[in-house]
Motif scaffolding. Structure first.
Motif, PDB file in Angstrom:
ATOM      1  N   MET A   1      42.472  35.340  45.530  1.00 28.21           N
ATOM      2  CA  MET A   1      42.606  35.044  44.099  1.00 28.21           C
ATOM      3  C   MET A   1      43.268  36.222  43.379  1.00 28.21           C
ATOM      4  SD  MET A   1      39.634  33.868  41.423  1.00 28.21           S
ATOM      5  CE  MET A   1      38.859  35.426  41.132  1.00 28.21           C
ATOM      6  N   ILE A   2      44.160  35.892  42.446  1.00 30.16           N
ATOM      7  CA  ILE A   2      44.811  36.916  41.634  1.00 30.16           C
ATOM      8  C   ILE A   2      44.212  36.820  40.231  1.00 30.16           C
ATOM      9  CG2 ILE A   2      46.998  37.638  40.584  1.00 30.16           C
ATOM     10  CD1 ILE A   2      48.401  36.459  43.084  1.00 30.16           C
ATOM     11  N   GLU A   3      43.829  37.990  39.708  1.00 28.34           N
ATOM     12  CA  GLU A   3      43.126  37.992  38.438  1.00 28.34           C
ATOM     13  C   GLU A   3      43.605  39.154  37.572  1.00 28.34           C
ATOM     14  OE1 GLU A   3      38.995  38.413  39.203  1.00 28.34           O
ATOM     15  OE2 GLU A   3      38.383  38.019  37.147  1.00 28.34           O
ATOM     16  N   LEU A   4      44.093  38.858  36.390  1.00 29.66           N
ATOM     17  CA  LEU A   4      44.472  39.907  35.443  1.00 29.66           C
ATOM     18  C   LEU A   4      43.531  39.833  34.253  1.00 29.66           C
ATOM     19  CD1 LEU A   4      47.302  38.981  36.919  1.00 29.66           C
ATOM     20  CD2 LEU A   4      48.310  40.434  35.181  1.00 29.66           C
ATOM     21  N   ARG A   5      42.928  40.957  33.900  1.00 27.12           N
ATOM     22  CA  ARG A   5      41.986  40.981  32.792  1.00 27.12           C
ATOM     23  C   ARG A   5      42.387  42.050  31.776  1.00 27.12           C
ATOM     24  NH1 ARG A   5      39.793  36.213  32.880  1.00 27.12           N
ATOM     25  NH2 ARG A   5      38.714  35.735  34.809  1.00 27.12           N
ATOM     26  N   GLY A   6      42.716  41.601  30.568  1.00 22.38           N
ATOM     27  CA  GLY A   6      43.031  42.529  29.463  1.00 22.38           C
ATOM     28  C   GLY A   6      44.155  43.494  29.778  1.00 22.38           C
ATOM     29  N   ASP A  54      48.635  50.068  31.433  1.00 25.22           N
ATOM     30  CA  ASP A  54      48.089  51.133  30.578  1.00 25.22           C
ATOM     31  C   ASP A  54      46.593  50.902  30.368  1.00 25.22           C
ATOM     32  OD1 ASP A  54      50.663  52.100  30.321  1.00 25.22           O
ATOM     33  OD2 ASP A  54      51.069  50.986  28.477  1.00 25.22           O
ATOM     34  N   ALA A  55      46.210  49.632  30.326  1.00 26.95           N
ATOM     35  CA  ALA A  55      44.790  49.287  30.174  1.00 26.95           C
ATOM     36  C   ALA A  55      44.553  47.947  30.868  1.00 26.95           C
ATOM     37  CB  ALA A  55      44.440  49.182  28.695  1.00 26.95           C
ATOM     38  N   GLY A  56      43.290  47.652  31.157  1.00 20.98           N
ATOM     39  CA  GLY A  56      42.967  46.402  31.833  1.00 20.98           C
ATOM     40  C   GLY A  56      43.043  46.558  33.339  1.00 20.98           C
ATOM     41  N   LYS A  57      42.765  45.464  34.052  1.00 18.20           N
ATOM     42  CA  LYS A  57      42.796  45.561  35.512  1.00 18.20           C
ATOM     43  C   LYS A  57      43.485  44.366  36.148  1.00 18.20           C
ATOM     44  CE  LYS A  57      38.063  43.865  36.061  1.00 18.20           C
ATOM     45  NZ  LYS A  57      36.757  44.134  36.640  1.00 18.20           N
ATOM     46  N   VAL A  58      44.119  44.665  37.281  1.00 17.96           N
ATOM     47  CA  VAL A  58      44.775  43.627  38.073  1.00 17.96           C
ATOM     48  C   VAL A  58      44.053  43.593  39.413  1.00 17.96           C
ATOM     49  CG1 VAL A  58      46.938  42.871  39.126  1.00 17.96           C
ATOM     50  CG2 VAL A  58      46.985  44.141  36.967  1.00 17.96           C
ATOM     51  N   MET A  59      43.455  42.447  39.731  1.00 18.95           N
ATOM     52  CA  MET A  59      42.689  42.319  40.972  1.00 18.95           C
ATOM     53  C   MET A  59      43.373  41.298  41.889  1.00 18.95           C
ATOM     54  SD  MET A  59      39.970  44.195  40.130  1.00 18.95           S
ATOM     55  CE  MET A  59      38.659  43.765  41.268  1.00 18.95           C
ATOM     56  N   VAL A  60      43.541  41.668  43.145  1.00 16.97           N
ATOM     57  CA  VAL A  60      44.056  40.719  44.141  1.00 16.97           C
ATOM     58  C   VAL A  60      43.063  40.717  45.302  1.00 16.97           C
ATOM     59  CG1 VAL A  60      45.948  40.119  45.699  1.00 16.97           C
ATOM     60  CG2 VAL A  60      46.455  41.149  43.482  1.00 16.97           C
ATOM     61  N   ASP A  61      42.513  39.573  45.596  1.00 17.15           N
ATOM     62  CA  ASP A  61      41.475  39.444  46.626  1.00 17.15           C
ATOM     63  C   ASP A  61      40.340  40.448  46.394  1.00 17.15           C
ATOM     64  OD1 ASP A  61      42.788  37.380  47.810  1.00 17.15           O
ATOM     65  OD2 ASP A  61      43.631  38.556  49.459  1.00 17.15           O
ATOM     66  N   GLY A  62      40.003  40.641  45.132  1.00 12.64           N
ATOM     67  CA  GLY A  62      38.903  41.536  44.783  1.00 12.64           C
ATOM     68  C   GLY A  62      39.272  43.011  44.786  1.00 12.64           C
ATOM     69  N   LEU A  73      47.444  50.032  49.486  1.00 14.73           N
ATOM     70  CA  LEU A  73      48.440  49.295  48.712  1.00 14.73           C
ATOM     71  C   LEU A  73      49.476  48.664  49.648  1.00 14.73           C
ATOM     72  CD1 LEU A  73      49.449  48.485  45.902  1.00 14.73           C
ATOM     73  CD2 LEU A  73      50.743  50.607  45.810  1.00 14.73           C
ATOM     74  N   ALA A  74      49.884  49.433  50.664  1.00 21.15           N
ATOM     75  CA  ALA A  74      50.852  48.889  51.644  1.00 21.15           C
ATOM     76  C   ALA A  74      50.246  47.675  52.350  1.00 21.15           C
ATOM     77  CB  ALA A  74      51.238  49.963  52.646  1.00 21.15           C
ATOM     78  N   GLN A  75      48.952  47.783  52.730  1.00 21.45           N
ATOM     79  CA  GLN A  75      48.276  46.661  53.388  1.00 21.45           C
ATOM     80  C   GLN A  75      48.243  45.430  52.482  1.00 21.45           C
ATOM     81  OE1 GLN A  75      47.109  46.392  56.502  1.00 21.45           O
ATOM     82  NE2 GLN A  75      47.865  48.434  56.985  1.00 21.45           N
ATOM     83  N   LEU A  76      47.976  45.677  51.192  1.00 23.04           N
ATOM     84  CA  LEU A  76      47.929  44.557  50.243  1.00 23.04           C
ATOM     85  C   LEU A  76      49.324  43.928  50.109  1.00 23.04           C
ATOM     86  CD1 LEU A  76      46.343  42.925  48.062  1.00 23.04           C
ATOM     87  CD2 LEU A  76      47.218  44.569  46.410  1.00 23.04           C
TER      88      LEU A  76
END
Lengths: 251, 264
Positions: A1-6, A54-62, A73-76
């Protein structure tokens, strides 16, 4: 799951993203719509860690993308295929070498037989002739370059595919071919996809769900029917403007 | 209360320039760290370094030899003009060899290659940056340092000192030939003069300078290209900046190395 928050991002004094909340579930294809210059590509580059928020978080597979160490990061990134707007092919390498670079497993990359077989396989999958592998990017048409870019993105068998304006600059026939390809890859490979585009017609054809980015925020997310029924003036303006373009009128 | 600094205050510009300079130094340092980190990916950078070395060596040989030959010849002619009747002829041998080996060979080659190689590196990497090829490499989980920077830097660090050795030899040869055209000088006189003030360290000094210049000629343009701004204008700015910056650094290194290695 890809999740961007704020997620917020500024370049100099210019605010590009101003608190984006955006979620893509596994298996779905989402079209990220918006006029040119609204930060769609910037948002996409946050997901793969090419730009840090600059703010907030980007989550990929948690995983918190901005906090990952180099190897993590390379693995992701091995799990994410990124199709660049203009292909971004390496112009000093031929098509074979360009596509081969997308093989993320080092042992497989070094295996000449596997590389040759796998590259031929994806070249066929994106409907390109087999002899294209010996050509250089400068010898290809715009549509072919985009398809080689897609081949490079899928050769490593990614879980996610991010398309940055895959049909921009193409004529309607080539746009349809690329849209069909995106649709087919989602079905055949089962990848989760985000397609950045301002082509509403293509988005309606390809995506399970749509999101509209405007003023640095996602102002609407929903299905094709929900978009068409929306009374939001910005959504209506965007849809009407797109359907008035000559290519769509002709279609 | 002290007046707030305005944008017309020279202190603002000086402060910004210092901060900008420090930011550049910091980013160049980070690039050097990336280079060392990427060195372990031998399989990636070695084949590419061979291609780059061939480009630098064969591609630059003609201009390097031409310039060094002219430098050697002109040095001999001027020595002949200035010293005739006042100093023994063998001094021309001393002057040509020491001038070429200690200074003209490495510096002229350095400045020419800053234009030839530096401009190419900055333009290539700048174009790759603006066409998202570098982003593409990163998106594939690959290191731009081992694919793009290390081959260029390693090739330069190996080939530029080799070119300086060729330049030194051809410059001295051309100096001998030119001196014999204007002075009643024999090969033995020239050799005697050349050996009279010669120290074996002079040859090492020439190579040490070449090595430092090679670092400036490769790392700075790679950095400028790598951090190129948007569009064709950005590539142009990086290319110009790369040539000017690496040339200035070569001249600064020339002074520093002369002070540290010859006068300390």
């Amino acid at each position: 799951m890809i999740e961007l928050r704020g997620v917020k991002k500024k370049f100099g004094e210019q605010v590009i993203l101003d608190g984006v909340d955006f979620v893509v579930q596994d298996g779905e294809t989402v079209a990220l719509l918006g006029p040119s210059g609204t930060g769609k590509s910037v948002l996409l580059k946050h997901i793969i860690g090419l730009i840090k928020p600059d703010a907030g978080k980007v989550m990929v597979d948690g995983l918190h993308v901005a906090r990952l160490k180099r190897k993590e990061l390379a693995q992701l990134r091995y799990k994410i295929g990124y199709v660049f707007q203009n292909g971004a092919l390496f112009d000093s390498d031929n098509v074979f070498e360009n596509v081969r670079l997308g093989i993320s497993d080092e042992a497989k990359y070094a295996d000449a037989d596997y590389s040759r077989e796998r590259v031929a396989q994806v070249i066929k999958l994106v409907n390109l002739p087999a002899d294209v592998i010996n050509k250089y990017p400068s010898e290809l048409s715009g549509g072919m370059r985009k398809r080689v870019g897609i081949a490079r993105a899928i050769v490593g068998e990614p879980k996610y595919l991010l398309y940055d304006e895959p049909t921009s600059g193409l004529d309607p026939v080539n746009s349809d071919i690329i849209d069909g390809l995106v649709e087919r890859l989602a079905d055949e490979l089962g990848v989760t996809g985000i397609m950045v585009t301002h082509d509403v017609r293509g988005a309606f054809r390809v995506a399970d769900r749509l999101a509209l980015l405007s003023g640095g925020k996602i102002i609407m997310q929903g299905t094709q029917e929900e978009f068409l029924a929306s009374e939001n003036p910005k959504v209506k303006e965007f849809l009407e403007r797109d359907f008035e373009t000559p290519s769509n009128a002709a279609a | 209360m002290a007046a707030a600094a305005t944008t017309s205050d020279p202190r603002v510009y000086i402060g910004r320039a210092i901060l900008g300079g420090m930011a550049h130094v910091g980013r160049v340092s980070m690039l050097v760290v990336e280079i060392f980190r990427g060195l372990k990916e031998v399989r990636i950078w070695v084949p590419r370094a061979f291609d780059e070395a061939w480009n630098i060596g064969v591609g630059s040989l003609f201009i390097v030899l031409l310039v060094s030959a002219f430098a050697g010849g002109v040095t001999a002619y001027q020595a002949g003009y200035q010293f005739t009747g006042s100093l023994p002829y063998y001094v021309v041998g001393t002057l040509v060899v020491e001038s070429i080996v200690l200074e003209l060979g490495p510096v002229l080659v350095g400045l020419i290659l800053a234009g030839r190689i530096g401009a190419r590196y900055a333009a290539e990497l700048g174009t790759m940056r603006v066409t998202e090829q570098i982003d593409a490499l990163e998106s594939l989980g690959r290191s731009p340092a081992s694919h793009l920077i290390i081959p260029r830097v390693v090739a330069g660090l190996i080939m530029i000192p080799v070119l300086v050795v060729f330049a030194d030899i051809v410059g001295v040869g051309a100096g001998l030939w030119a001196a014999k055209q204007v002075l009643p000088l024999t090969n033995a006189d020239f050799t005697y003069g050349a050996q009279y003030f010669w120290h074996p360290f002079d040859a090492y000094y020439s190579l040490i300078k070449a090595f430092f210049f090679a670092a400036a000629i490769t790392i700075i343009p790679c950095y400028m290209g790598f951090t190129t701004g948007q569009g064709a204008e950005g590539v142009g700015r990086s290319t110009t900046g790369a040539v000017v910056s690496s040339s200035v650094i070569i001249l600064l290194l020339d002074v520093v190395l002369a002070k540290v290695l010859l006068n300390s």
